[in-house]
Scaffold this motif. Sequence first.
Motif, mmCIF file in Angstrom:
data_model
loop_
_atom_site.group_PDB
_atom_site.id
_atom_site.type_symbol
_atom_site.label_atom_id
_atom_site.label_comp_id
_atom_site.label_asym_id
_atom_site.label_seq_id
_atom_site.Cartn_x
_atom_site.Cartn_y
_atom_site.Cartn_z
ATOM 1 N N ALA A 13 0.579 -1.103 0.232
ATOM 2 C CA ALA A 13 -0.106 0.055 0.119
ATOM 3 C C ALA A 13 0.890 1.909 0.068
ATOM 4 O O ALA A 13 0.570 2.209 -0.396
ATOM 5 N N ALA A 14 1.834 1.051 0.659
ATOM 6 C CA ALA A 14 3.164 2.508 0.735
ATOM 7 C C ALA A 14 3.703 3.363 -0.362
ATOM 8 O O ALA A 14 3.647 3.282 -0.712
ATOM 9 N N LEU A 15 4.232 1.531 -1.483
ATOM 10 C CA LEU A 15 4.676 1.674 -2.458
ATOM 11 C C LEU A 15 3.660 2.687 -3.267
ATOM 12 O O LEU A 15 4.593 3.004 -4.441
ATOM 13 N N GLN A 16 2.626 2.621 -3.247
ATOM 14 C CA GLN A 16 2.147 3.366 -4.165
ATOM 15 C C GLN A 16 2.187 4.878 -3.869
ATOM 16 O O GLN A 16 2.166 5.425 -4.850
ATOM 17 N N HIS A 17 3.169 5.349 -3.135
ATOM 18 C CA HIS A 17 2.825 6.240 -2.950
ATOM 19 C C HIS A 17 4.219 7.160 -2.887
ATOM 20 O O HIS A 17 4.585 7.956 -2.877
ATOM 21 N N VAL A 18 4.991 5.838 -3.091
ATOM 22 C CA VAL A 18 7.028 6.589 -3.455
ATOM 23 C C VAL A 18 6.482 7.917 -4.778
ATOM 24 O O VAL A 18 6.629 6.608 -5.759
ATOM 25 N N GLY A 19 7.369 8.208 -4.340
ATOM 26 C CA GLY A 19 7.755 9.513 -5.349
ATOM 27 C C GLY A 19 9.386 8.890 -5.682
ATOM 28 O O GLY A 19 10.138 8.110 -5.522
ATOM 29 N N ASN A 20 9.728 9.985 -6.687
ATOM 30 C CA ASN A 20 11.276 10.079 -7.087
ATOM 31 C C ASN A 20 11.639 11.262 -7.019
ATOM 32 O O ASN A 20 12.442 11.342 -8.556
ATOM 33 N N ASP A 21 10.672 12.550 -6.220
ATOM 34 C CA ASP A 21 12.210 13.334 -6.131
ATOM 35 C C ASP A 21 13.119 13.150 -4.687
ATOM 36 O O ASP A 21 13.329 13.984 -4.622
ATOM 37 N N ASN A 22 14.514 12.975 -5.746
ATOM 38 C CA ASN A 22 15.432 12.455 -4.881
ATOM 39 C C ASN A 22 16.712 12.779 -6.394
ATOM 40 O O ASN A 22 16.280 12.883 -7.216
ATOM 41 N N ALA A 23 18.063 12.939 -5.866
ATOM 42 C CA ALA A 23 19.062 13.450 -6.336
ATOM 43 C C ALA A 23 19.190 11.900 -7.144
ATOM 44 O O ALA A 23 19.901 12.564 -8.905
ATOM 45 N N GLN A 24 18.635 10.838 -6.900
ATOM 46 C CA GLN A 24 18.543 9.940 -8.422
ATOM 47 C C GLN A 24 17.533 10.158 -8.865
ATOM 48 O O GLN A 24 17.447 9.284 -10.256
ATOM 49 N N GLY A 25 16.654 10.247 -8.816
ATOM 50 C CA GLY A 25 15.095 10.215 -9.594
ATOM 51 C C GLY A 25 14.975 8.826 -9.974
ATOM 52 O O GLY A 25 14.050 8.382 -10.389
ATOM 53 N N GLU A 26 14.718 8.193 -8.495
ATOM 54 C CA GLU A 26 14.761 6.626 -8.392
ATOM 55 C C GLU A 26 13.828 6.762 -7.216
ATOM 56 O O GLU A 26 13.509 7.503 -6.380
ATOM 57 N N TYR A 27 13.239 5.524 -7.166
ATOM 58 C CA TYR A 27 11.926 4.841 -6.090
ATOM 59 C C TYR A 27 12.656 4.238 -5.139
ATOM 60 O O TYR A 27 12.813 3.553 -5.554
ATOM 61 N N TYR A 28 13.119 5.409 -3.728
ATOM 62 C CA TYR A 28 13.193 4.298 -2.959
ATOM 63 C C TYR A 28 12.465 3.386 -2.144
ATOM 64 O O TYR A 28 11.264 4.576 -1.216
ATOM 65 N N LEU A 29 12.713 2.638 -1.726
ATOM 66 C CA LEU A 29 12.630 1.279 -0.914
ATOM 67 C C LEU A 29 12.330 2.148 0.384
ATOM 68 O O LEU A 29 11.490 1.913 1.068
ATOM 69 N N PRO A 30 13.675 2.785 1.385
ATOM 70 C CA PRO A 30 13.000 3.254 2.886
ATOM 71 C C PRO A 30 12.337 4.589 2.366
ATOM 72 O O PRO A 30 12.029 5.329 3.754
ATOM 73 N N ASP A 31 11.245 5.395 1.180
ATOM 74 C CA ASP A 31 10.848 6.450 1.666
ATOM 75 C C ASP A 31 9.705 5.677 2.466
ATOM 76 O O ASP A 31 8.991 6.240 2.664
ATOM 77 N N VAL A 32 9.693 4.572 2.071
ATOM 78 C CA VAL A 32 7.951 3.468 2.640
ATOM 79 C C VAL A 32 8.391 3.917 4.126
ATOM 80 O O VAL A 32 7.620 3.768 4.706
ATOM 81 N N ILE A 33 9.148 3.976 4.825
ATOM 82 C CA ILE A 33 9.363 4.086 6.448
ATOM 83 C C ILE A 33 8.874 5.775 6.736
ATOM 84 O O ILE A 33 7.874 5.508 7.829
ATOM 85 N N GLU A 34 9.556 6.190 6.083
ATOM 86 C CA GLU A 34 8.769 7.478 6.523
ATOM 87 C C GLU A 34 7.323 8.059 5.977
ATOM 88 O O GLU A 34 6.301 8.556 7.040
ATOM 89 N N ILE A 35 6.873 7.486 5.058
ATOM 90 C CA ILE A 35 5.252 7.381 4.398
ATOM 91 C C ILE A 35 4.542 6.559 5.767
ATOM 92 O O ILE A 35 3.505 7.301 5.610
#
Length: 459
Positions: A183-205
């Motif tokens: 569910a959280a992966l659906q909200h992960v964006g790529n607004d970062n230096a690499q332009g990638e979808y980071y798994l660790p962003d799930v933690i913050e979500i």
Amino acid sequence: MSNRYAVILAAGQGTRMRSKLYKVLHRVCGKPMVQHVVDQVAKLNVANSVVIVGHGAEKVKEQLGEQVSYALQAEQLGTGHAVMQAESILGKKDGTTIVLCGDTPLITAETMEALFEYHQETGAKATVLTARAVDPTGYGRIVRNQSGAVERIVEQKDATEEELAIQEINTGTYCFDNAALFAALQHVGNDNAQGEYYLPDVIEILQKQNEVIAAYQTPSFDETIGVNDRIALANAEQIMKKRTNESLMRQGVTMIDPATTYISPDVVIGQDTVILPGTMITGKTVIGEECVIGPNSEIADCKIGNTTKIKQSVVHNSEVGSSVAIGPFAHIRPLSTIADDVKIGNFVEIKKTTFGKGSKASHLSYLGDAEIGANVNVGCGSITVNYDGENKYVTKIEDGSFIGCNANLIAPVTIGKNAYVAAGSTITNDVPDEALSIARERQTIKENYTQKSKGKKTK
């Protein structure tokens, strides 16, 4: 059925390895890195393991076979994107999913189990496996709030100076509530230096959703090492070698010089066996008790009995009995079976041959595609001539036979029980039981040959 699942990330190209070989297939102590991870996961009560493949997918599948499921990450857009590829397999499951990297060959099942248990005890939606690093360069940092709870994970390239000073690092291994993860992966964006979808962003979500986020700090930083280049690969090799050797020594194996002894982690060795310097033992080799292996021997995928000695020799994919003496400088090639009480001496090569109990080939012989009975003596320089340029044929030497020195046995041929083959013979026909076979040119003597020869040269 267990409600535990595993996702193993193995899709990255590994450009820093500078290799044509797909990164996770580089070997540590004789085994591909991703195989180490899969084998450790297999020790847990996991219902399904999904390996995310990308570059070199077919080679990875060839290595791992049917012991896992696969999901393809056709375009590498980050670790979060990689895990999303497993949604069709795991997305509707209830339970706990552990996420690991395929380039962390040192992680153990014990640490994974501890992570699972801590995740369950804390009632967390996500639990991060962390470690404290003296030099955290290159790792994501664990940012905690004032109460000590995990607030977020920040990647090296996105970290502030204050965050870069944090020594608690993200190992890249996590436990998630499976439903919360996808569910959280659906909200992960790529607004970062690499332009990638980071798994660790799930933690913050999940943290912003007021879910419980936990962190389990492993006491062993070594287990968490990710291999991204040849230097890290060599470091992992040394750590794995030391771990394997120490484990075997605690089980009663003597190693004269562990620093020069290379043993794969799947090898089993019995008590009171001595491993001498410069020895390499790989694959799924099993060695019995009270053996002496080495120095400078290479053993791969073999089964070896008790009280056997293998000195300065190579033995591959074969079975060797008890109280056998091999070497020095012998070569036992694949698919050979050596019975008990056999002697294979210096510069003897055995290939796809059965060698009966009490038989011996003491020196300088080649025995290929042969069936050799019990109590046979094979003399120095004897050869089974098994190949005619197109096909290979079998030589049979039955119990009690004696093969004289420098004999050529032209296969297919059978030497009967208790038969003798005279030295220097070339045998093309079967030899009956109890018979003596002599097959060599009659000796001819020419008197005064040297004087006549010299006389011709002076004219």
